[in-house]
Design a protein around this motif. Sequence first.
Motif, PDB file in Angstrom:
ATOM      1  N   LEU A  22       0.738  -1.215  -0.054  1.00  0.00           N
ATOM      2  CA  LEU A  22      -0.498   0.442  -0.020  1.00  0.00           C
ATOM      3  C   LEU A  22       1.304   1.627  -0.329  1.00  0.00           C
ATOM      4  CD1 LEU A  22      -3.034   1.093  -0.086  1.00  0.00           C
ATOM      5  CD2 LEU A  22      -2.315   1.086   2.526  1.00  0.00           C
ATOM      6  N   THR A  23       1.675   1.155   0.405  1.00  0.00           N
ATOM      7  CA  THR A  23       2.771   2.425   0.417  1.00  0.00           C
ATOM      8  C   THR A  23       3.780   2.770   0.068  1.00  0.00           C
ATOM      9  OG1 THR A  23       4.256   3.467   2.235  1.00  0.00           O
ATOM     10  CG2 THR A  23       4.656   1.558   2.117  1.00  0.00           C
ATOM     11  N   LEU A  24       4.082   1.501  -0.562  1.00  0.00           N
ATOM     12  CA  LEU A  24       5.175   1.355  -1.948  1.00  0.00           C
ATOM     13  C   LEU A  24       4.543   2.218  -2.991  1.00  0.00           C
ATOM     14  CD1 LEU A  24       8.136   0.065  -2.241  1.00  0.00           C
ATOM     15  CD2 LEU A  24       6.900  -1.254  -4.029  1.00  0.00           C
ATOM     16  N   GLN A  31      -6.289  -2.755  -1.088  1.00  0.00           N
ATOM     17  CA  GLN A  31      -5.490  -3.284  -0.940  1.00  0.00           C
ATOM     18  C   GLN A  31      -5.937  -4.241   0.017  1.00  0.00           C
ATOM     19  OE1 GLN A  31      -2.272  -3.169  -1.788  1.00  0.00           O
ATOM     20  NE2 GLN A  31      -0.988  -4.779  -0.453  1.00  0.00           N
ATOM     21  N   GLY A  32      -7.017  -3.927   0.706  1.00  0.00           N
ATOM     22  CA  GLY A  32      -7.232  -4.907   1.715  1.00  0.00           C
ATOM     23  C   GLY A  32      -7.760  -6.091   1.173  1.00  0.00           C
ATOM     24  N   ILE A  33      -9.179  -5.927  -0.633  1.00  0.00           N
ATOM     25  CA  ILE A  33      -8.849  -7.173  -0.810  1.00  0.00           C
ATOM     26  C   ILE A  33      -8.469  -8.410  -1.747  1.00  0.00           C
ATOM     27  CG2 ILE A  33      -9.706  -5.788  -3.205  1.00  0.00           C
ATOM     28  CD1 ILE A  33     -12.676  -8.799  -1.226  1.00  0.00           C
ATOM     29  N   ILE A  34      -6.736  -7.423  -2.321  1.00  0.00           N
ATOM     30  CA  ILE A  34      -6.583  -7.868  -2.403  1.00  0.00           C
ATOM     31  C   ILE A  34      -5.310  -8.912  -2.211  1.00  0.00           C
ATOM     32  CG2 ILE A  34      -3.900  -7.452  -3.935  1.00  0.00           C
ATOM     33  CD1 ILE A  34      -4.700  -4.943  -5.195  1.00  0.00           C
ATOM     34  N   VAL A  35      -5.310  -8.549  -0.631  1.00  0.00           N
ATOM     35  CA  VAL A  35      -4.826  -9.224   0.594  1.00  0.00           C
ATOM     36  C   VAL A  35      -5.867 -10.197   0.929  1.00  0.00           C
ATOM     37  CG1 VAL A  35      -4.665 -10.106   3.026  1.00  0.00           C
ATOM     38  CG2 VAL A  35      -3.188  -8.057   1.956  1.00  0.00           C
ATOM     39  N   VAL A  36      -6.866 -10.417   1.300  1.00  0.00           N
ATOM     40  CA  VAL A  36      -7.944 -11.421   1.425  1.00  0.00           C
ATOM     41  C   VAL A  36      -7.711 -12.190  -0.502  1.00  0.00           C
ATOM     42  CG1 VAL A  36     -10.123 -12.058   0.837  1.00  0.00           C
ATOM     43  CG2 VAL A  36      -9.783 -10.541   2.768  1.00  0.00           C
ATOM     44  N   LEU A  37      -8.106 -11.686  -1.893  1.00  0.00           N
ATOM     45  CA  LEU A  37      -8.039 -12.071  -2.608  1.00  0.00           C
ATOM     46  C   LEU A  37      -6.663 -13.617  -2.891  1.00  0.00           C
ATOM     47  CD1 LEU A  37      -8.579 -13.069  -6.097  1.00  0.00           C
ATOM     48  CD2 LEU A  37      -7.822 -11.185  -6.716  1.00  0.00           C
ATOM     49  N   LEU A  46      -4.676  -1.428   7.201  1.00  0.00           N
ATOM     50  CA  LEU A  46      -3.597  -0.839   6.424  1.00  0.00           C
ATOM     51  C   LEU A  46      -3.365   0.623   6.728  1.00  0.00           C
ATOM     52  CD1 LEU A  46      -3.749  -3.925   4.022  1.00  0.00           C
ATOM     53  CD2 LEU A  46      -3.067  -4.052   6.750  1.00  0.00           C
ATOM     54  N   LEU A  47      -4.519   0.781   6.456  1.00  0.00           N
ATOM     55  CA  LEU A  47      -4.291   3.145   6.324  1.00  0.00           C
ATOM     56  C   LEU A  47      -4.207   3.375   7.472  1.00  0.00           C
ATOM     57  CD1 LEU A  47      -8.195   3.391   4.367  1.00  0.00           C
ATOM     58  CD2 LEU A  47      -5.675   3.808   3.115  1.00  0.00           C
ATOM     59  N   VAL A  48      -4.330   3.154   8.635  1.00  0.00           N
ATOM     60  CA  VAL A  48      -4.076   3.737   9.699  1.00  0.00           C
ATOM     61  C   VAL A  48      -2.581   3.553   9.667  1.00  0.00           C
ATOM     62  CG1 VAL A  48      -3.912   3.049  11.834  1.00  0.00           C
ATOM     63  CG2 VAL A  48      -6.038   3.467  10.704  1.00  0.00           C
ATOM     64  N   ILE A  49      -1.958   2.222   9.885  1.00  0.00           N
ATOM     65  CA  ILE A  49      -0.953   1.726  10.082  1.00  0.00           C
ATOM     66  C   ILE A  49       0.490   2.638   8.883  1.00  0.00           C
ATOM     67  CG2 ILE A  49       1.338  -0.088   9.503  1.00  0.00           C
ATOM     68  CD1 ILE A  49      -0.744  -1.945  10.120  1.00  0.00           C
TER      69      ILE A  49
END
Lengths: 290, 431
Positions: free
Chosen positions: A24-26, A38-44, A224-227
């Motif tokens: 996400l940050t990259l 990014q969240g759904i990509i991780v789940v995918l 992830l956004l918070v991180i």
Amino acid sequence: MLVLQGIVDGILAGALYALMGSGLTLVFGVMEVINFAQGIIVVLGAYFTYTFASHLGVDPFVTLLLTIPIMFTLGYAVYMLLLRPIKRDRVIMSLLVMYATAVVIEGVLDLVFGGTLVEVTASYGTSSVHLGSLDFPNVYLLAFGLSAVLLAALFWILYHTKFGRSLRATTQNLTAAKLVGINVDHVSALTLGIGVGLGAAGGMLFGMTTPFNAASSYDLISRLLVIVILGGFGSVWGAGVAAIVMLVIEDVVAVVWSPVWGQTVFYLVLALVLMFRPQGLFGRRLARAQ
Amino acid sequence: MKRRQLIGRLRATGPRRRGAVLVTAAAVAAMAAPALGVGTAAAHAARRDALHGVVTIGASVSLSGDFSATGKTTQQGYEAFQTWANEHGGILGHKVVFKFLSDGSSPTQVTTDYQKLITVTHVNFLVGPYSTLLTKPASEVANRYHMALVEGIGGGPSVFEAGLHNVFDVSASAIYQGISFAKWVAKVYKPQPVAYAAITTPFNEPIVTGIKKYLDSKGFTTAVFKVYPLETADFTPIASAIAATHARIVAIGSQPPDGEGLIKDFVSSGYNPTVLFEVSGPDQGTGFVKAVGKQNTTGVMWPNTWYPGANEGVVNTEMEKILEKEIHVKSVSLLSANMAEAFSAAQTLREAVDHIKSLTNVKLIKYMHSSSAKFTSVQGPVCFKPTGQNACARPFVFQWQHGKQLQVLPPTAPGSFKVMNPKPKWGQSKY
């Protein structure tokens, strides 16, 4: 001792979130695109692992040989087909495109897998290493190891390859990078590919540690956004530190006090950090405006 | 006020005040219409009656968001009822058609959904969504339009504390659900520390606090009580805190996926409580087995009013066959209890409507509150308290035993099997 266990839990889980957040940050660093998908990509990635591991009967780690290239290609294709054609209002339009991409992926996953929670299983996934009264779950130790290896590989690419130099140049100044002859579109597409590929690895680990379905992406993306905000948008190093800080705070407060306060205390820390460093722990102040 | 007088008064006022009067009048009319049961409600009734040959039942289901796993099984339960009812003469001889809207597990969206089902789709009847969190706002919308809301998965105290007379819960209410378990623990075990955890939802937490209250009164102490928010994704610290107490008895107010996540963490840390009770998660049939692994299911207990293979008559067997066929499960023992809860809600509604021989919701509500209204559902007997709770519900406790879901408590109830106590160590389920 319970505090120590909280710290151990936080560091191990933090490494996993660092890996999931690094993509996400990259992507933001290079393209100024907040990748809402990014969240759904991780789940995918987790679903790919689940499917390959259960149908081919191979170890989840082995499935990475398939999932990372597939997801890399997906990321590359999303950039070339959906993001590159955007010529005006690029930041806001790309945000919408990635959000739409997330909704489509979620819909497809719901259609194919339904809402039933599933989990990636492995024979070593339910045992721990015990040191005194401390538990180190094997799956988290492996997640920590894989995260460390992949993040180290990412740093090597960023700082020791020609592509890494191009990527960093693009991060620092898009216009100047174009002026010196960097193919920004190619760099951006590769970056999104890498970001999505890292999501595949993160997804495999996420699937091994947590039962999931497509809806799991909502809680994931918010965390992830918070991180990434705490670490500083665009800073891979910052995302890693922020993930571990976040999870350690949450876990220690959760075991010693209450899980409800775990998240509250973390958000208080986030607010305090942003008061004094609005760019996050390792973010660069208005880098693009310079 | 006569029309001519009103026009005269409006003419006498300035344009600004006239506008204010009109707006106020419109607002009052809009608010009063549903409250008085005139205008809008009458128009809806007329439109509904115009639908010849079909009885429509509306439901909001959570197909995405936090409740997506259980929301889907809720929809499958309603769909199974639709199939079953249409094979058995429908409702009042009319074909039954369900109208579903998805609420994304959001209380705001569920309000919009029921509003839409009533005022746009013009459904004849309403059945409930998944969870207490969503049932409460749904029942308020239904109440505004004098429509009954028959539900089976919203039994938290807050639903009934609102004092509405249109909500009917066909399942055992939350406050009764853990009592059979608590009584059994107090009978079988000497007073000792008990570990508790609960998600902060209006259904799950009250069940665990009810168990705790009962056990406290019997001399048991609290080893730890961790309350965690709905969005918790990392269950390791909660599991660590519970494991550190070495409590033999654990009661968790869980819902998918936290119940499954905590079990996985217990397994990996080698913590083996002798009694493990989870409010929701183990009742999800195949979903639970897939999440924790079949070798880790045995001994886990949960409260409910139904289990797959329950001896609840012909309809139950037919429902299980329909579900088995429609969702392609390998065995009925892998069905989710949500399906039966949803089916029961629609089944009770059908029985009541067939009795009053009318599609009028006001009559339906009146009949369901009457002392003579007693129903039979796949979950067992149904009759309602003035608050809408099922006074005839049987709060059972079930247990996974080597791949099967069995009714174990109350021990003297017909059909109860012996409790497997202590729970075998993780990984020792036999198939």
